[in-house]
Design a protein around this motif. Structure first.
Motif, PDB file in Angstrom:
ATOM      1  N   GLU A 133       0.844  -1.184   0.000  1.00  0.00           N
ATOM      2  CA  GLU A 133       0.000   0.000   0.000  1.00  0.00           C
ATOM      3  C   GLU A 133       0.888   1.246   0.000  1.00  0.00           C
ATOM      4  N   LYS A 134       1.893   1.237   0.866  1.00  0.00           N
ATOM      5  CA  LYS A 134       2.791   2.393   0.940  1.00  0.00           C
ATOM      6  C   LYS A 134       4.182   2.013   0.489  1.00  0.00           C
ATOM      7  N   LEU A 135       4.760   2.893  -0.317  1.00  0.00           N
ATOM      8  CA  LEU A 135       6.118   2.677  -0.807  1.00  0.00           C
ATOM      9  C   LEU A 135       7.006   3.781  -0.237  1.00  0.00           C
ATOM     10  N   THR A 157       6.704   4.822   4.134  1.00  0.00           N
ATOM     11  CA  THR A 157       6.530   3.708   5.080  1.00  0.00           C
ATOM     12  C   THR A 157       7.054   4.089   6.474  1.00  0.00           C
ATOM     13  N   THR A 158       6.756   3.252   7.444  1.00  0.00           N
ATOM     14  CA  THR A 158       7.316   3.444   8.795  1.00  0.00           C
ATOM     15  C   THR A 158       8.838   3.401   8.718  1.00  0.00           C
ATOM     16  N   SER A 159       9.342   2.501   7.886  1.00  0.00           N
ATOM     17  CA  SER A 159      10.793   2.357   7.772  1.00  0.00           C
ATOM     18  C   SER A 159      11.459   3.666   7.344  1.00  0.00           C
ATOM     19  N   ASP A 160      10.732   4.515   6.619  1.00  0.00           N
ATOM     20  CA  ASP A 160      11.307   5.796   6.196  1.00  0.00           C
ATOM     21  C   ASP A 160      11.433   6.797   7.337  1.00  0.00           C
ATOM     22  N   GLY A 200      17.278   4.128  11.549  1.00  0.00           N
ATOM     23  CA  GLY A 200      18.018   3.047  10.886  1.00  0.00           C
ATOM     24  C   GLY A 200      19.348   2.701  11.532  1.00  0.00           C
ATOM     25  N   MET A 201      19.460   2.987  12.845  1.00  0.00           N
ATOM     26  CA  MET A 201      20.697   2.640  13.560  1.00  0.00           C
ATOM     27  C   MET A 201      20.716   1.148  13.856  1.00  0.00           C
ATOM     28  N   LEU A 202      21.893   0.548  13.752  1.00  0.00           N
ATOM     29  CA  LEU A 202      22.033  -0.859  14.123  1.00  0.00           C
ATOM     30  C   LEU A 202      22.411  -0.962  15.595  1.00  0.00           C
ATOM     31  N   HIS A 259      -3.363  -2.195  -2.232  1.00  0.00           N
ATOM     32  CA  HIS A 259      -3.809  -2.640  -0.910  1.00  0.00           C
ATOM     33  C   HIS A 259      -4.321  -4.068  -1.019  1.00  0.00           C
ATOM     34  N   ILE A 260      -3.925  -4.914  -0.098  1.00  0.00           N
ATOM     35  CA  ILE A 260      -4.436  -6.281  -0.066  1.00  0.00           C
ATOM     36  C   ILE A 260      -5.419  -6.365   1.106  1.00  0.00           C
ATOM     37  N   GLY A 261      -6.679  -6.605   0.799  1.00  0.00           N
ATOM     38  CA  GLY A 261      -7.688  -6.667   1.863  1.00  0.00           C
ATOM     39  C   GLY A 261      -7.685  -8.033   2.530  1.00  0.00           C
ATOM     40  N   HIS A 275       8.546  -6.444  13.951  1.00  0.00           N
ATOM     41  CA  HIS A 275       9.928  -6.101  14.317  1.00  0.00           C
ATOM     42  C   HIS A 275      10.043  -4.917  15.284  1.00  0.00           C
ATOM     43  N   GLY A 276       8.918  -4.303  15.651  1.00  0.00           N
ATOM     44  CA  GLY A 276       8.913  -3.254  16.678  1.00  0.00           C
ATOM     45  C   GLY A 276       9.950  -2.178  16.436  1.00  0.00           C
ATOM     46  N   GLY A 277      10.693  -1.846  17.499  1.00  0.00           N
ATOM     47  CA  GLY A 277      11.655  -0.743  17.434  1.00  0.00           C
ATOM     48  C   GLY A 277      13.015  -1.142  16.892  1.00  0.00           C
ATOM     49  N   GLY A 278      13.136  -2.361  16.341  1.00  0.00           N
ATOM     50  CA  GLY A 278      14.481  -2.797  15.935  1.00  0.00           C
ATOM     51  C   GLY A 278      14.566  -3.446  14.573  1.00  0.00           C
ATOM     52  N   GLY A 279      13.671  -3.089  13.669  1.00  0.00           N
ATOM     53  CA  GLY A 279      13.629  -3.755  12.360  1.00  0.00           C
ATOM     54  C   GLY A 279      14.916  -3.638  11.566  1.00  0.00           C
ATOM     55  N   PHE A 280      15.530  -2.464  11.594  1.00  0.00           N
ATOM     56  CA  PHE A 280      16.767  -2.308  10.813  1.00  0.00           C
ATOM     57  C   PHE A 280      17.875  -3.196  11.387  1.00  0.00           C
ATOM     58  N   SER A 281      17.904  -3.285  12.700  1.00  0.00           N
ATOM     59  CA  SER A 281      18.998  -3.986  13.366  1.00  0.00           C
ATOM     60  C   SER A 281      19.012  -5.481  13.086  1.00  0.00           C
ATOM     61  N   VAL A 282      17.878  -6.040  12.683  1.00  0.00           N
ATOM     62  CA  VAL A 282      17.826  -7.497  12.475  1.00  0.00           C
ATOM     63  C   VAL A 282      17.337  -7.888  11.081  1.00  0.00           C
TER      64      VAL A 282
HETATM   65  C1  LIG Z   1      10.621   6.903  15.224  1.00  0.00           C
HETATM   66  C2  LIG Z   1      11.169   5.545  14.897  1.00  0.00           C
HETATM   67  C3  LIG Z   1      12.543   5.332  14.950  1.00  0.00           C
HETATM   68  C4  LIG Z   1      13.073   4.059  14.682  1.00  0.00           C
HETATM   69  N1  LIG Z   1      14.430   3.891  14.707  1.00  0.00           N
HETATM   70  C5  LIG Z   1      14.964   2.658  14.480  1.00  0.00           C
HETATM   71  C6  LIG Z   1      16.371   2.469  14.501  1.00  0.00           C
HETATM   72  O1  LIG Z   1      17.150   3.409  14.692  1.00  0.00           O
HETATM   73  N2  LIG Z   1      16.855   1.204  14.318  1.00  0.00           N
HETATM   74  C7  LIG Z   1      16.022   0.137  14.089  1.00  0.00           C
HETATM   75  O2  LIG Z   1      16.506  -0.992  13.958  1.00  0.00           O
HETATM   76  N3  LIG Z   1      14.677   0.307  14.040  1.00  0.00           N
HETATM   77  C8  LIG Z   1      14.133   1.527  14.226  1.00  0.00           C
HETATM   78  N4  LIG Z   1      12.765   1.703  14.189  1.00  0.00           N
HETATM   79  C9  LIG Z   1      11.911   0.530  13.941  1.00  0.00           C
HETATM   80  C10 LIG Z   1      11.756   0.252  12.464  1.00  0.00           C
HETATM   81  O3  LIG Z   1      11.320   1.395  11.821  1.00  0.00           O
HETATM   82  C11 LIG Z   1      10.743  -0.885  12.244  1.00  0.00           C
HETATM   83  O4  LIG Z   1      11.096  -2.028  12.992  1.00  0.00           O
HETATM   84  C12 LIG Z   1      10.701  -1.259  10.759  1.00  0.00           C
HETATM   85  O5  LIG Z   1      10.527  -0.106   9.975  1.00  0.00           O
HETATM   86  C13 LIG Z   1       9.600  -2.255  10.471  1.00  0.00           C
HETATM   87  O6  LIG Z   1       9.617  -2.505   9.092  1.00  0.00           O
HETATM   88  P1  LIG Z   1       8.439  -3.212   8.323  1.00  0.00           P
HETATM   89  O7  LIG Z   1       8.916  -3.376   6.927  1.00  0.00           O
HETATM   90  O8  LIG Z   1       7.982  -4.406   9.082  1.00  0.00           O
HETATM   91  O9  LIG Z   1       7.211  -2.175   8.418  1.00  0.00           O
HETATM   92  P2  LIG Z   1       6.803  -0.912   7.518  1.00  0.00           P
HETATM   93  O10 LIG Z   1       7.958  -0.066   7.178  1.00  0.00           O
HETATM   94  O11 LIG Z   1       5.660  -0.293   8.253  1.00  0.00           O
HETATM   95  O12 LIG Z   1       6.280  -1.563   6.181  1.00  0.00           O
HETATM   96  C14 LIG Z   1       5.031  -2.257   6.115  1.00  0.00           C
HETATM   97  C15 LIG Z   1       4.638  -2.364   4.668  1.00  0.00           C
HETATM   98  O13 LIG Z   1       3.474  -3.195   4.569  1.00  0.00           O
HETATM   99  C16 LIG Z   1       2.515  -2.538   3.782  1.00  0.00           C
HETATM  100  N5  LIG Z   1       1.176  -3.032   4.123  1.00  0.00           N
HETATM  101  C17 LIG Z   1       0.610  -3.151   5.351  1.00  0.00           C
HETATM  102  N6  LIG Z   1      -0.637  -3.662   5.249  1.00  0.00           N
HETATM  103  C18 LIG Z   1      -0.862  -3.851   3.925  1.00  0.00           C
HETATM  104  C19 LIG Z   1      -1.953  -4.338   3.171  1.00  0.00           C
HETATM  105  N7  LIG Z   1      -3.083  -4.765   3.764  1.00  0.00           N
HETATM  106  N8  LIG Z   1      -1.847  -4.400   1.811  1.00  0.00           N
HETATM  107  C20 LIG Z   1      -0.705  -3.987   1.187  1.00  0.00           C
HETATM  108  N9  LIG Z   1       0.354  -3.513   1.863  1.00  0.00           N
HETATM  109  C21 LIG Z   1       0.284  -3.448   3.208  1.00  0.00           C
HETATM  110  C22 LIG Z   1       2.748  -1.082   4.086  1.00  0.00           C
HETATM  111  O14 LIG Z   1       2.106  -0.247   3.130  1.00  0.00           O
HETATM  112  C23 LIG Z   1       4.272  -1.035   4.028  1.00  0.00           C
HETATM  113  O15 LIG Z   1       4.737  -1.003   2.703  1.00  0.00           O
HETATM  114  C24 LIG Z   1      12.205   2.974  14.395  1.00  0.00           C
HETATM  115  C25 LIG Z   1      10.832   3.203  14.318  1.00  0.00           C
HETATM  116  C26 LIG Z   1      10.309   4.465  14.547  1.00  0.00           C
HETATM  117  C27 LIG Z   1       8.835   4.672  14.434  1.00  0.00           C
END
Ligand SMILES: Cc1cc2nc3c(=O)[nH]c(=O)nc-3n(C[C@H](O)[C@H](O)[C@H](O)COP(=O)(O)OP(=O)(O)OC[C@H]3O[C@@H](n4cnc5c(N)ncnc54)[C@H](O)[C@@H]3O)c2cc1C
Ligand SMILES: *[C@@H]1O[C@H](CO)[C@@H](O)[C@H](O)[C@H]1NC(C)=O
Ligand SMILES: *[C@@H]1O[C@H](CO)[C@@H](O)[C@H](O)[C@H]1NC(C)=O
Ligand SMILES: *[C@@H]1O[C@H](CO)[C@@H](O)[C@H](O)[C@H]1NC(C)=O
Length: 341
Positions: free
Chosen positions: A36-38, A42-45, A49-51, A165-167, A306-313
């Motif tokens: 849905e979001k690129l 995304t949250t990842s943006d 991104g610190m490890l 979007h995937i429902g 992956h919560g607050g540590g997605g980049f790290s793992v």
């Molecule tokens: C303020 C902040 C700071 C952070 N700092 C760090 C850091 O320094 N180091 C670190 O390791 N981690 C950090 N994190 C955590 C990290 O951002 C996340 O663990 C990581 O981004 C998760 O990645 P993801 O790909 O699972 O989720 P997302 O980036 O949220 O991606 C989810 C994707 O799924 C898609 N999606 C969801 N539902 C649907 C659907 N129904 N149909 C189609 N697409 C869908 C979304 O559109 C998106 O593309 C931080 C987070 C925040 C909020």
């Protein structure tokens, strides 16, 4: 044999890195990422991104360490290549500081990062309110550049990326042989997993190119993470808060807390506020399952939470998810050859 069609739902760091790992290690497949979001939405943006690992209370420490080590080694190799600036990756040194001495003076990841040691008295003079600290060098993935780089590499390996979007995951049945669910917080609706919840994080992105060292308060709430172009100042952690709009008084608190640790940030310019919802779960869900509806079957691999540590793992969990995809393919091949007999 026909090409195996694999759909990856999600284009954050988890979806893109999983798709890329699959493209590097499973020959004869075609990969489509649907999200849905690129990037840059995304949250990842939003992340720095610190490890530096975040701890998942319900995952064994040796597994978390393995995920971190694989990710660190992978990103370290990129930092040491021609690709580093394109991928937005760089080494960064700094300090994690504590007001009270922590029980574990040496965290489980101390021998993964570079040059881990206790801070000297001289270093601690910079932080009169803190009594203890750790100095080390780690890596940082700047976003959006890192996500764009992953996307570009994936496409070079033949993968495709589509917005959508995937429902319901069943929509993908028939068009794909295996579905990989990297939908982060979207999993709450998509697979009805109520164990996943948002942890809201607000950060400031500022221009202050003279600050080169990272500083992280040991509780993880206040941090200063210098990137290639901007510095990320954080932060907040609010559980079950879905608000995506920034809060002005929170921004002021973050700025004041960071200036307290690094007074020169008072002169920072071009201050922008960002909010992201961390996809929190007590443990990353890395699991294979088969959805069945009547005679139809849909093999699914989950990689989310992956919560607050997605980049790290991310690289370590992408590797594990890829192994689960291979298991699905082996099961498919076994059942088609049985059908032929
Ligand atoms: C303020 C902040 C700071 C952070 N700092 C760090 C850091 O320094 N180091 C670190 O390791 N981690 C950090 N994190 C955590 C990290 O951002 C996340 O663990 C990581 O981004 C998760 O990645 P993801 O790909 O699972 O989720 P997302 O980036 O949220 O991606 C989810 C994707 O799924 C898609 N999606 C969801 N539902 C649907 C659907 N129904 N149909 C189609 N697409 C869908 C979304 O559109 C998106 O593309 C931080 C987070 C925040 C909020
Ligand atoms: C990101 O979001 C903005 C604002 O909603 C939108 O204009 C832009 O097209 C989006 N970018 C991508 C790549 O989807
Ligand atoms: C991903 O998994 C979650 C949790 O099981 C689920 O709610 C969600 O519907 C799944 N997403 C897709 C696209 O299948
Ligand atoms: C960060 O740096 C880039 C590149 O120099 C710049 O375009 C951008 O405006 C800066 N600020 C934020 C908040 O990204």
């Amino acid at each position: 044999m026909a090409k195996i069609r694999i759909a990856v739902v999600g284009a954050g760091v988890i979806g893109l890195s999983t798709a890329m790992y699959i493209s590097e290690s499973i020959p004869n497949c075609c990969i489509t990422v649907i999200a849905e979001k690129l990037t840059p939405n995304t949250t990842s943006d939003v992340a720095a991104g610190m490890l530096i690992p975040h701890v998942y209370p319900d995952a064994p420490i040796h597994q978390q360490k393995q995920w971190f080590r694989e990710t660190f080694n992978y990103i370290f190799a990129i930092s040491n290549s021609l690709e580093a600036s394109d991928a937005g990756i760089h080494l960064v040194s700094g300090w994690q500081i504590f007001k009270t001495i922590p029980d574990e003076r040496i965290p489980f990841w101390a021998d993964v990062v570079l040059g881990f040691r206790s801070m000297t008295e001289m270093e601690l003079k910079k932080f009169p309110q803190h009594r203890f600290g750790q100095a080390f060098t780690t890596l940082k993935c700047d976003c959006p550049p890192y996500l764009l780089w992953l996307e570009k590499r994936l496409k070079r390996n033949g993968g495709q990326v589509h917005a959508g979007h995937i429902g319901d995951l069943w929509e993908l049945h028939g068009k794909y042989d295996v579905v990989v669910n990297c939908s982060g917080l979207g999993s709450r609706e998509l697979v009805g997993d109520l164990k996943i919840y948002p942890t809201r994080g607000q950060v400031l992105k500022v221009h202050a190119p003279w600050v080169k060292h990272f500083i992280r308060d040991g509780d993880g709430l206040t941090y200063i993470y210098p990137g290639i172009h901007n510095i990320t100042l954080g932060g907040t952690r609010l559980q079950d808060d879905w608000t995506l709009s920034p809060d002005a008084s929170t921004s002021k608190h973050i700025f004041d807390r960071c200036c307290f640790l690094e007074p020169s940030l008072q002169r920072a310019q071009d201050i922008k506020v960002k909010v992201g919802l961390r996809p929190s779960r007590s443990v990353v869900r890395l699991q294979r399952e088969i959805w069945v509806r009547g005679r139809e079957k849909l093999p699914i691999v989950h990689n989310y939470g992956h919560g607050g540590g997605g980049f790290s793992v991310h690289r370590g969990t992408a590797k594990e998810a890829t192994q689960l995809v291979k298991d699905c393919i082996a099961a498919l091949e076994a059942s088609t050859s049985k059908a032929k007999l």
